[in-house]
Design a protein around this motif. Structure first.
Motif, PDB file in Angstrom:
ATOM      1  N   LEU A   1      -2.516 -68.444 -80.468  1.00 43.40           N
ATOM      2  CA  LEU A   1      -1.984 -68.458 -81.830  1.00 43.40           C
ATOM      3  C   LEU A   1      -2.171 -67.062 -82.415  1.00 43.40           C
ATOM      4  O   LEU A   1      -3.289 -66.544 -82.414  1.00 43.40           O
ATOM      5  CB  LEU A   1      -2.747 -69.455 -82.699  1.00 43.40           C
TER       6      LEU A   1
ATOM      7  N   ARG B   1      -6.039 -66.450 -81.533  1.00 38.84           N
ATOM      8  CA  ARG B   1      -6.939 -67.568 -81.236  1.00 38.84           C
ATOM      9  C   ARG B   1      -6.430 -68.239 -79.976  1.00 38.84           C
ATOM     10  O   ARG B   1      -5.227 -68.438 -79.829  1.00 38.84           O
ATOM     11  CB  ARG B   1      -6.931 -68.594 -82.365  1.00 38.84           C
ATOM     12  N   GLU B   2      -7.385 -68.586 -79.103  1.00 36.74           N
ATOM     13  CA  GLU B   2      -6.989 -69.182 -77.821  1.00 36.74           C
ATOM     14  C   GLU B   2      -7.276 -70.684 -77.816  1.00 36.74           C
ATOM     15  O   GLU B   2      -8.292 -71.134 -78.347  1.00 36.74           O
ATOM     16  CB  GLU B   2      -7.772 -68.527 -76.667  1.00 36.74           C
ATOM     17  N   ARG B   3      -6.403 -71.439 -77.211  1.00 33.24           N
ATOM     18  CA  ARG B   3      -6.577 -72.878 -77.018  1.00 33.24           C
ATOM     19  C   ARG B   3      -6.279 -73.197 -75.563  1.00 33.24           C
ATOM     20  O   ARG B   3      -5.373 -72.612 -74.967  1.00 33.24           O
ATOM     21  CB  ARG B   3      -5.599 -73.686 -77.888  1.00 33.24           C
TER      22      ARG B   3
ATOM     23  N   PRO C   1     -11.000 -75.192 -78.468  1.00 35.57           N
ATOM     24  CA  PRO C   1     -12.379 -74.817 -78.775  1.00 35.57           C
ATOM     25  C   PRO C   1     -13.365 -75.961 -78.504  1.00 35.57           C
ATOM     26  O   PRO C   1     -12.954 -77.125 -78.375  1.00 35.57           O
ATOM     27  CB  PRO C   1     -12.344 -74.492 -80.261  1.00 35.57           C
ATOM     28  N   ALA C   2     -14.649 -75.578 -78.452  1.00 35.51           N
ATOM     29  CA  ALA C   2     -15.685 -76.525 -78.025  1.00 35.51           C
ATOM     30  C   ALA C   2     -15.766 -77.769 -78.919  1.00 35.51           C
ATOM     31  O   ALA C   2     -16.067 -78.856 -78.438  1.00 35.51           O
ATOM     32  CB  ALA C   2     -17.032 -75.820 -77.990  1.00 35.51           C
ATOM     33  N   ASP C   3     -15.504 -77.628 -80.223  1.00 30.45           N
ATOM     34  CA  ASP C   3     -15.678 -78.789 -81.111  1.00 30.45           C
ATOM     35  C   ASP C   3     -14.599 -79.858 -80.900  1.00 30.45           C
ATOM     36  O   ASP C   3     -14.769 -80.988 -81.354  1.00 30.45           O
ATOM     37  CB  ASP C   3     -15.734 -78.360 -82.587  1.00 30.45           C
ATOM     38  N   VAL C   4     -13.508 -79.512 -80.224  1.00 33.60           N
ATOM     39  CA  VAL C   4     -12.487 -80.546 -79.956  1.00 33.60           C
ATOM     40  C   VAL C   4     -12.404 -80.873 -78.466  1.00 33.60           C
ATOM     41  O   VAL C   4     -11.505 -81.589 -78.033  1.00 33.60           O
ATOM     42  CB  VAL C   4     -11.086 -80.139 -80.476  1.00 33.60           C
ATOM     43  N   LYS C   5     -13.357 -80.331 -77.690  1.00 36.18           N
ATOM     44  CA  LYS C   5     -13.349 -80.588 -76.245  1.00 36.18           C
ATOM     45  C   LYS C   5     -13.419 -82.102 -75.972  1.00 36.18           C
ATOM     46  O   LYS C   5     -14.261 -82.800 -76.534  1.00 36.18           O
ATOM     47  CB  LYS C   5     -14.557 -79.893 -75.610  1.00 36.18           C
ATOM     48  N   GLY C   6     -12.546 -82.577 -75.132  1.00 35.13           N
ATOM     49  CA  GLY C   6     -12.548 -84.003 -74.800  1.00 35.13           C
ATOM     50  C   GLY C   6     -11.604 -84.832 -75.656  1.00 35.13           C
ATOM     51  O   GLY C   6     -11.376 -86.007 -75.373  1.00 35.13           O
TER      52      GLY C   6
ATOM     53  N   SER D   1       3.313 -79.513 -87.415  1.00 36.50           N
ATOM     54  CA  SER D   1       2.823 -78.484 -86.501  1.00 36.50           C
ATOM     55  C   SER D   1       1.919 -79.097 -85.430  1.00 36.50           C
ATOM     56  O   SER D   1       1.090 -79.958 -85.712  1.00 36.50           O
ATOM     57  CB  SER D   1       2.032 -77.456 -87.305  1.00 36.50           C
TER      58      SER D   1
ATOM     59  N   GLY E   1      -1.783 -76.655 -85.235  1.00 37.76           N
ATOM     60  CA  GLY E   1      -1.750 -75.457 -86.079  1.00 37.76           C
ATOM     61  C   GLY E   1      -0.918 -74.335 -85.482  1.00 37.76           C
ATOM     62  O   GLY E   1      -1.000 -73.188 -85.933  1.00 37.76           O
ATOM     63  N   SER E   2      -0.112 -74.651 -84.483  1.00 35.05           N
ATOM     64  CA  SER E   2       0.697 -73.613 -83.827  1.00 35.05           C
ATOM     65  C   SER E   2       2.074 -73.549 -84.473  1.00 35.05           C
ATOM     66  O   SER E   2       2.391 -74.305 -85.389  1.00 35.05           O
ATOM     67  CB  SER E   2       0.850 -73.941 -82.350  1.00 35.05           C
ATOM     68  N   GLU E   3       2.910 -72.654 -83.974  1.00 32.30           N
ATOM     69  CA  GLU E   3       4.288 -72.564 -84.462  1.00 32.30           C
ATOM     70  C   GLU E   3       5.198 -73.564 -83.752  1.00 32.30           C
ATOM     71  O   GLU E   3       6.394 -73.630 -84.036  1.00 32.30           O
ATOM     72  CB  GLU E   3       4.812 -71.128 -84.283  1.00 32.30           C
TER      73      GLU E   3
ATOM     74  N   ASN F   1       7.902 -67.370 -85.492  1.00 31.37           N
ATOM     75  CA  ASN F   1       8.364 -67.921 -86.761  1.00 31.37           C
ATOM     76  C   ASN F   1       8.816 -66.748 -87.639  1.00 31.37           C
ATOM     77  O   ASN F   1       8.018 -65.867 -87.967  1.00 31.37           O
ATOM     78  CB  ASN F   1       7.226 -68.706 -87.429  1.00 31.37           C
TER      79      ASN F   1
END
Lengths: 412, 249
Positions: free
Chosen positions: B44, B52-54, B76-81, B117, B120-122, B217
């Motif tokens: 992103l 920012r990497e996903r 990111p780690a907080d959404v892992k899984g 979205s 949070g991406s385009e 965008n």
């Protein structure tokens, strides 16, 4: 021979470790209670950690999850001590998947429910009462289950084999539920053995219709998740001890979500037929909710409009009432908003009001959640509770309450 | 002279290719993978150039009535899984569920609004759903252009769904391979909103697969780059690999 065995063991251990996945988080929380009962703590500082080890090989999975909490006041003198610190094994289970079935055994946590504010059918795991009252912190439960899958659903037989004590923070923690002169004895009093099995039969699935429906039905025979307290003396200000009791029920529960366009209609309901208890009546609990989402209200942000209604009642008048059982959601309405920014930080703001229609209580809150520097998570919230002026509800005993909370978590 | 003119017009009409025909061939060019498994890297980029990497893992099952897909977030780690299960439908809203591992909760999602979205991406959810000609209206003939010495068809389509965020899409399609090279998206005010550039096509087991999409965008100056890595197809995935049970696995 011994050397060869040691090398083999080491290689096996290394190979197993390679398949182990570790994740977790460390959190620091600071809370200021702007309005609170006079003798209780005006603030609170807590460090929390959770670590999960997962081993996954083909269709076999083993999980171990540990939680730890250290409260600032527990490091102080004994009068400030509030018994909020612990090291706890939350989960330790193994799971094997087969073609159309699954078996699980060990200590685990499950989730049942559809609503947002209170999941009245989420009864499998008791809550730990040493953490923030407004957070859900479940205790793991020893159980075994067999699940048979169909094309559109699943049928599970779950047997709970241990009833947990429910630890609670002590006075003067702001969320201690009882007056100062009440000492809470956490050792659970049961009608039968602690290991008397509670049996659950659960069927859930989804329809492939124009308006899609997710449904679940659960039948239970065993210990109820609702508990009641007894005192060893009169409540006149002299020190007394409260004990928690578990009783047996036959219970039917359901939770459902219906999708109609951009709206979700939700229902949770349960009916409990209490088995031969002189103090506890049969009861029902119902929750209805709707959530409608408006997309791109501002740039990429979405706005969710949420409304939920809860009704609880006992069916025999001469037994414990909702007030005796500290039931909060007995005739309550919630209206709230969720604003999702939909940008790189996954930030959102959720806020709302819960109004008790019987006892004239109100609770308001607003919470921000977002990511910082990719590995940190920030939570900020404000809550205000106006208790019932004249009825002895749980909020009335706790007193008028206003707080600010900040939590910063590091995730790995 | 009249005869010659008529003959010329006749030849032109024979040579002309309709927007619909190009779309059908374009659909055919990327179909037939049966199922796919890959890692998705999403970058992103905001208007200041910050990145920012996903990272995600994805499996897809190709189906006539709409694909089924399962996406698992690795960072990111907080959404892992966290997992996202999607059953696409051409004639009704998709069925979508989100699994939140911290709560062990499966949440049903209302998928009516396709323009939201994705992470949070385009990219909007509808940009990432599988291409299906039945989801669009095609009128008239495709224009033929030459870009960098390559013959391209310019294909215009309008989404059938009232809930789409777009009024029209214009695709540049390679006249030889029928692979899409660029797509312009026009918003509800009929203004140019985004441009997607398709890159790194690879032939895996005789089927073309996309390797990279850059979505720019034009209205907020943000960009998202999506790269597929370690992609394999025809892995023998079955319906049961997309049963709701896999969310909790």
């Amino acid at each position: 021979m011994i050397v060869r065995l040691s090398i083999s063991t080491l290689l096996l251990g290394t190979s197993l470790l390679c398949d182990v996945e570790i994740k977790g988080h460390l959190d620091l929380q600071a809370q200021a209670y702007l309005t609170h009962p006079e003798q209780k703590h005006p603030d609170n500082y807590t460090a929390m950690a959770q670590i999960e080890l997962g081993y996954l090989k083909d269709d076999f999975e083993a999980i171990a999850k540990l939680s730890a909490q250290q409260d600032y006041y527990d490091l102080q003198s004994s009068s400030d001590h509030n018994d909020r610190s612990f090291l706890r094994l939350d989960e330790l289970y193994a799971k094997q998947d087969f073609e159309d079935s699954q078996i699980l055994a060990g200590k685990s946590i499950r989730f049942w429910g559809a609503l947002e504010v209170d999941n009245i059918v989420d009864t499998f795991n008791p809550d730990d009462l040493r953490t923030d009252l407004f957070d859900t912190d479940k205790l793991g439960v020893w159980n075994a289950s067999y699940t048979q899958y169909t094309d559109t659903g699943e049928l599970s037989l779950i047997i709970k084999i241990d009833e947990q004590d429910q630890p609670m923070a002590a006075y003067p923690y702001v969320y201690y539920l009882f007056p100062e002169y009440v000492f809470y004895d956490k050792s659970l009093q049961l009608e039968k053995s602690r290991n008397r099995p509670s049996v659950f039969l659960k069927y859930s699935g989804s329809t492939d219709t124009e308006y899609a429906l997710d449904y679940a039905f659960i039948l239970e025979n065993g210990y109820d998740s609702q508990r009641y307290f007894t005192s060893d003396g009169p409540l006149n200000g002299s020190p007394v001890t409260f004990k928690q009791h578990a009783y047996l029920v036959n219970k039917a529960m359901t939770y459902n979500t219906l999708v109609v366009g951009a709206s979700l209609f939700k229902m949770e309901a349960l009916y409990a037929d209490v088995i031969d208890n002189k103090l506890i009546s049969d009861f029902y609990h119902l929750g209805l909710g709707v959530e409608h989402t408006l997309t791109q209200v501002y740039e990429q942000a979405d706005l969710g409009l949420i409304a939920e209604y809860y009704k609880y009642d006992t069916l025999q008048s001469h037994k414990y009432s909702d007030l005796d059982l500290f039931q909060i959601f007995q005739n309550d309405l919630f209206v709230g908003l969720r604003y999702s920014f939909n940008e790189g930080n996954d930030a959102s703001i959720i806020g709302g009001a819960i109004v008790d229609l019987d006892y004239h209580e109100q609770s308001y809150y607003i919470e921000y959640e977002g990511r910082l520097a990719e590995t940190f998570k920030l939570n900020l919230d404000y809550r205000y509770t106006e208790p019932s002026p004249d009825t002895l509800t749980a909020f009335h005993i706790m007193g008028r309450h206003q707080r600010l909370s900040l939590k910063l978590g590091y995730y790995f | 002279m009249k005869k010659l003119l008529l003959l010329g017009l006749y030849s032109l009409s024979l040579l002309a290719t309709s927007n619909y025909e190009v779309a059908v061939k374009s659909d055919a060019a990327i179909s037939g993978y049966e199922d796919a498994s890959s890692q998705m890297h999403m970058t992103l980029i905001n208007s200041n150039g910050q990145k920012r990497e996903r990272l995600m893992k994805m499996i897809v099952l190709e189906k006539d009535g709409g694909d089924k897909s399962l996406m698992e977030f690795l960072s990111p780690a907080d959404v892992k899984g966290t997992k996202f299960l999607n059953y696409e439908h051409v004639k009704k809203d998709d069925d979508q569920w989100l699994y939140l591992p911290a709560l062990k909760r499966i949440k049903r999602i209302a998928s009516k609004n396709k323009s939201g979205s994705f992470m949070g991406s385009e990219f909007a959810y509808e940009d990432l759903s599988s291409f299906n000609v039945d989801k669009y209206i095609y009128e008239g003939d495709a224009q033929v252009l030459e870009i960098d010495g390559k013959k391209m068809y310019m294909v215009q389509s309008k989404p059938l769904s009232k809930n789409s965020g777009y009024t029209k899409q214009i695709a540049w399609v390679d006249a030889e391979s029928f692979l899409i090279h660029k797509m312009d998206y026009y918003d509800r005010k009929n203004e140019l909103l985004k441009t997607a550039v398709y890159d790194d096509y690879k032939k895996i087991s005789d089927v073309w697969r996309i390797g990279k999409i850059s979505m720019k965008n034009h209205q907020n100056d943000k960009e998202t780059i999506l790269i597929w890595k370690e992609e394999t197809i025809k892995n023998g995935l079955q319906e049961k690999d997309f049963h709701k049970r896999v969310l909790k696995k």
